[in-house]
Design an enzyme around this catalytic site. Structure first.
Site, short mmCIF file in Angstrom:
data_model
loop_
_atom_site.label_atom_id
_atom_site.label_comp_id
_atom_site.label_asym_id
_atom_site.label_seq_id
_atom_site.Cartn_x
_atom_site.Cartn_y
_atom_site.Cartn_z
N LYS A 1 0.80 -1.16 0.17
CA LYS A 1 0.01 0.03 -0.01
C LYS A 1 1.06 1.32 0.06
CE LYS A 1 -1.77 1.77 4.14
NZ LYS A 1 -1.60 3.31 4.27
N ASN A 2 1.78 1.23 0.89
CA ASN A 2 2.59 2.40 0.87
C ASN A 2 3.71 2.74 -0.07
OD1 ASN A 2 1.47 2.99 3.51
ND2 ASN A 2 3.16 2.60 4.62
N CYS B 1 -4.17 13.21 13.22
CA CYS B 1 -4.90 12.02 13.35
C CYS B 1 -4.84 11.20 14.27
CB CYS B 1 -4.72 10.96 11.97
SG CYS B 1 -3.06 10.38 12.06
N ARG C 1 1.05 14.68 13.44
CA ARG C 1 1.51 14.37 12.17
C ARG C 1 1.56 15.70 11.08
NH1 ARG C 1 -0.66 8.60 10.08
NH2 ARG C 1 1.13 8.95 8.81
N ASP D 1 4.73 0.63 11.97
CA ASP D 1 3.65 -0.05 11.21
C ASP D 1 3.39 -1.49 11.80
OD1 ASP D 1 2.88 2.20 10.38
OD2 ASP D 1 3.42 1.82 8.14
N ARG E 1 -8.70 -0.08 5.06
CA ARG E 1 -7.75 0.72 4.63
C ARG E 1 -6.40 -0.03 4.12
NH1 ARG E 1 -5.96 4.92 7.77
NH2 ARG E 1 -4.71 5.25 6.08
C1 UD1 Z 1 4.63 6.84 6.20
C2 UD1 Z 1 3.76 5.45 5.98
C3 UD1 Z 1 3.15 5.10 7.56
C4 UD1 Z 1 4.14 4.89 8.54
C5 UD1 Z 1 5.22 6.15 8.49
C6 UD1 Z 1 6.49 5.98 9.42
C7 UD1 Z 1 2.68 5.92 3.95
C8 UD1 Z 1 1.56 6.10 3.09
N1 UD1 Z 1 2.48 6.00 5.12
O1 UD1 Z 1 3.84 7.83 6.84
O2 UD1 Z 1 2.42 4.00 7.17
O3 UD1 Z 1 3.83 4.70 9.87
O4 UD1 Z 1 5.53 6.47 7.06
O5 UD1 Z 1 7.17 4.87 8.96
O6 UD1 Z 1 3.81 5.67 3.40
N2 UD1 Z 1 6.68 14.68 10.60
C9 UD1 Z 1 6.96 15.74 10.80
N3 UD1 Z 1 6.66 16.81 9.76
C10 UD1 Z 1 6.24 16.33 8.41
C11 UD1 Z 1 6.27 15.03 8.18
C12 UD1 Z 1 6.32 13.93 9.33
O7 UD1 Z 1 7.36 16.46 11.91
O8 UD1 Z 1 6.26 17.14 7.51
C13 UD1 Z 1 6.82 13.56 11.36
C14 UD1 Z 1 5.72 12.67 11.73
O9 UD1 Z 1 4.72 13.39 12.65
C15 UD1 Z 1 6.36 11.42 12.53
C16 UD1 Z 1 7.73 11.43 11.70
O10 UD1 Z 1 7.77 12.42 10.95
O11 UD1 Z 1 6.59 11.50 13.96
C17 UD1 Z 1 7.76 10.37 10.77
O12 UD1 Z 1 6.50 10.49 9.64
P1 UD1 Z 1 6.84 10.20 8.07
O13 UD1 Z 1 7.96 9.30 7.82
O14 UD1 Z 1 6.36 11.35 7.29
O15 UD1 Z 1 5.42 9.43 7.79
P2 UD1 Z 1 4.40 9.22 6.82
O16 UD1 Z 1 5.03 9.56 5.19
O17 UD1 Z 1 3.23 10.36 7.11
#
Ligand code: UD1
Length: 428
Positions: A22-23, A125, A130, A315, A407
Site C-alpha cells: 500500500k505504502n 489523526c 503528524r 507499522d 484501508r
Molecule cells: C509513512 C507511512 C506510514 C508509516 C510512516 C512511518 C505511507 C503512506 N505511510 O507515513 O504507514 O507509519 O511512514 O514509517 O507511506 N513529520 C513531521 N513533519 C512532516 C512529516 C512528518 O514532523 O512534515 C513527522 C511525523 O509526525 C512522524 C515522523 O515525522 O513523527 C515520521 O513521519 P513520516 O515518515 O513522514 O510518515 P508518513 O510519510 O506520514
C-alpha cells in the site's frame, strides 16, 4: 458498520499471497501526475485507500483504468493505468485529504507540472499530530512560494521549480517522496540529505527512473536528482507489502501452525526475522516465498524500539505487541515515531493482556492465554493487532470499526480463513 468475528484457538496451515505494498502503491499512483503519458502499475492491492486516492486523482483530471492481472490466480493484484493527459484541477479538497494523509503527496507533482497546488492540510489523526512542515520546507527549497489560507496550503511556482539542496532535519517518508517527485521535474540538480530510506521510496524512485528521471542514491540518506523537462509513461510492478508480510508472519507464531508467505523474501520481513528467531520460530526461504512455523511454546524477552528503516517499523509495533502478550516473559516496546500509537493497549487489555505504558515505553508481561472480547479498532495497524490477538484468544472476539482494517489489509478474513482460522465478516 461491518465487524469481524474470530473464534480463537485454531492453528493455521496454508499459504497467503502477499499483496503489493500500500505504502508504495499510493506514491506511485501520484507519480502519474508528472507525465501526460500513461503510467501502468501492476500488483496494486485492492484496498480502500487505493480507491480513495484514485477518486482524488480522477478529480484532478486523471483517466483511470483498473483491470485484473491476466495469467495469475484470481487473487492476484490489479493493474491500474493512470493517464494525466491534462490536469483539470490543482486543488485537493479537505474531504479527501483529511481521510488519507498520503493524498498530500499530490502537492509536489502538481506544483512541478502546473506551477500551482492547493492542497488541504491533513490535520492530526488518531496516532498523533503528524504535521507536513517537512513537505513544505522541501517545496520552498525548490523555489515555491507557500502560503496558508483557510486550512489549505497554496504552493506557487509560476516559472517552474529549481533544483536545490533540501536538508531534512529528520527523516520523513512522505516528505522524501514528495521532494523526489517534485525534483524530478525541476530545472537543475537537487540534493536531498537525511532522506528516508524505506524500500517504498526506492520503489517510487525506480518507477521515476523508468519514466525518464535521473536519480542516484536511492536507499541511502543522500539522494541526487537531475531534473528533467518532461517525464514519459512507464510500466512498474509494486513491491510486496512488508507490513502485510510481517503481520501474517506473526499469525502462525501467535496461533500456532505454519504459513507460507507467497511472494515474500526474507528481506521483506528483515526487521522481524531476528526477533522471531530469538523466540525459536522456524523461518525458511524458498524461491516463491518464506515459511514461518510457530513452535507452540512461546517464551522469551524482547526489547524493541521503533525506528526509521532499517529499524523496526512503527507499522508492525501493534502486531508484535499482540504476539508478546502471549510470550512467557517480560518484554518492552519503545515507540519513537508517533506519539500516540499505543491505542491498542487498552483493547488488548480487554482480552486479558498485561501491559503498562509509561510515556513512549510499553512493558508487556506475557500471559498463558488471552480471552475473546468485543474490541474496537482505533487505527489501521491497531486493528490488525486485535485480529492477531483474537486468533490466539480463547472464545469469541468481535472487532468493531473495521473500516480501519479495510484501508490497508486486503481480504484479511479470506486470507486467514483459507489457512484454517475461524474468522468471518459480519455485515449489519
Ligand atoms: C509513512 C507511512 C506510514 C508509516 C510512516 C512511518 C505511507 C503512506 N505511510 O507515513 O504507514 O507509519 O511512514 O514509517 O507511506 N513529520 C513531521 N513533519 C512532516 C512529516 C512528518 O514532523 O512534515 C513527522 C511525523 O509526525 C512522524 C515522523 O515525522 O513523527 C515520521 O513521519 P513520516 O515518515 O513522514 O510518515 P508518513 O510519510 O506520514
Amino acid at each position: 458498520m461491518d465487524r469481524i468475528r474470530i473464534r480463537g484457538g485454531k492453528p493455521l496451515e496454508g499459504e497467503i499471497r502477499i499483496s503489493g505494498a500500500k505504502n508504495a502503491a499510493l506514491p506511485l499512483m501520484v507519480a502519474c501526475l508528472l507525465t501526460d503519458e500513461p503510467l501502468k502499475l501492476l500488483n496494486i492491492p485492492h484496498l480502500a485507500d487505493i480507491t480513495q486516492l484514485a477518486s482524488l486523482l480522477a478529480q484532478l483530471g486523471v483517466e483511470i483504468n483498473m483491470s485484473g492481472e491476466t495469467g495469475h490466480e484470481a487473487e492476484a493484484g490489479r493493474v491500474l493505468t493512470l493517464t494525466a493527459r491534462q490536469i483539470a484541477s490543482t486543488t485537493a479538497p479537505y474531504e479527501i485529504v483529511r481521510k488519507m494523509r498520503a493524498s498530500f503527496l499530490v502537492s509536489g507533482p502538481l506544483l512541478a507540472r502546473c506551477g500551482r497546488a492547493e492542497v488541504s492540510l491533513p490535520g492530526g489523526c488518531a496516532i498523533g499530530d503528524r504535521p507536513v512542515d517537512l513537505h513544505l520546507k522541501a517545496l520552498e527549497a525548490l523555489g515555491a512560494r507557500v502560503t496558508l489560507n483557510d486550512g489549505y496550503v497554496i504552493a506557487e511556482a509560476p516559472y517552474g521549480l529549481k533544483g536545490a539542496r533540501i536538508d531534512f532535519p529528520m527523516a520523513s517518508v512522505g516528505a522524501t517522496e514528495n521532494a523526489l517527485m517534485a525534483a524530478s521535474l525541476a530545472q537543475g540538480e537537487t540534493l536531498i540529505s537525511n532522506a528516508a530510506c524505506e524500500p517504498e521510496i526506492g520503489d517510487l524512485g525506480r518507477c521515476l527512473i523508468a519514466m525518464g528521471a535521473r536519480i542516484e542514491g536511492l536507499g541511502t540518506p543522500t539522494i541526487r536528482v537531475s531534473g528533467q523537462d518532461k517525464l514519459r509513461g512507464a510500466t512498474h510492478r509494486v513491491l510486496p507489502d512488508r507490513i502485510e508480510a510481517g503481520t501474517y508472519a506473526l499469525a502462525p507464531v501467535i496461533a500456532g501452525g505454519r504459513i507460507k508467505l507467497m511472494g515474500a523474501q526474507m528481506s521483506t520481513i528483515a526487521s522481524l526475522a531476528p526477533i522471531l528467531r530469538a523466540l525459536d520460530v522456524d523461518l525458511s526461504e524458498e524461491e516463491d516465498g518464506v515459511t514461518v512455523s510457530g513452535n507452540g511454546d512461546k517464551r522469551g524477552e524482547v526489547d524493541v524500539t521503533t525506528e526509521p528503516y532499517p529499524g523496526f517499523p512503527t507499522d508492525l509495533q501493534a502486531q508484535l505487541m499482540a504476539l508478546l502478550c502471549t510470550v512467557q516473559g517480560t518484554s518492552q516496546i519503545t515507540e519513537t515515531i508517533f506519539e500516540n500509537r499505543f491505542m491498542h493497549v487498552p483493547e488488548l487489555g480487554r482480552m486479558g493482556a498485561r501491559i503498562s505504558v509509561n510515556g513512549q515505553v510499553a512493558t508487556i508481561e506475557g500471559v498463558k492465554s488471552l480471552t475473546g472480547a468485543p474490541v474496537m479498532a482505533t487505527d489501521l495497524r491497531a486493528s490488525v493487532s486485535l485480529v492477531l490477538a483474537g486468533l490466539a484468544a480463547e472464545g469469541e472476539t468481535i472487532v468493531h470499526r473495521i473500516y480501519h482494517l479495510d484501508r490497508g489489509f486486503e481480504r484479511i478474513e479470506e486470507k486467514l480463513g483459507k489457512c484454517g482460522a475461524d474468522i468471518v465478516r459480519l455485515k449489519d
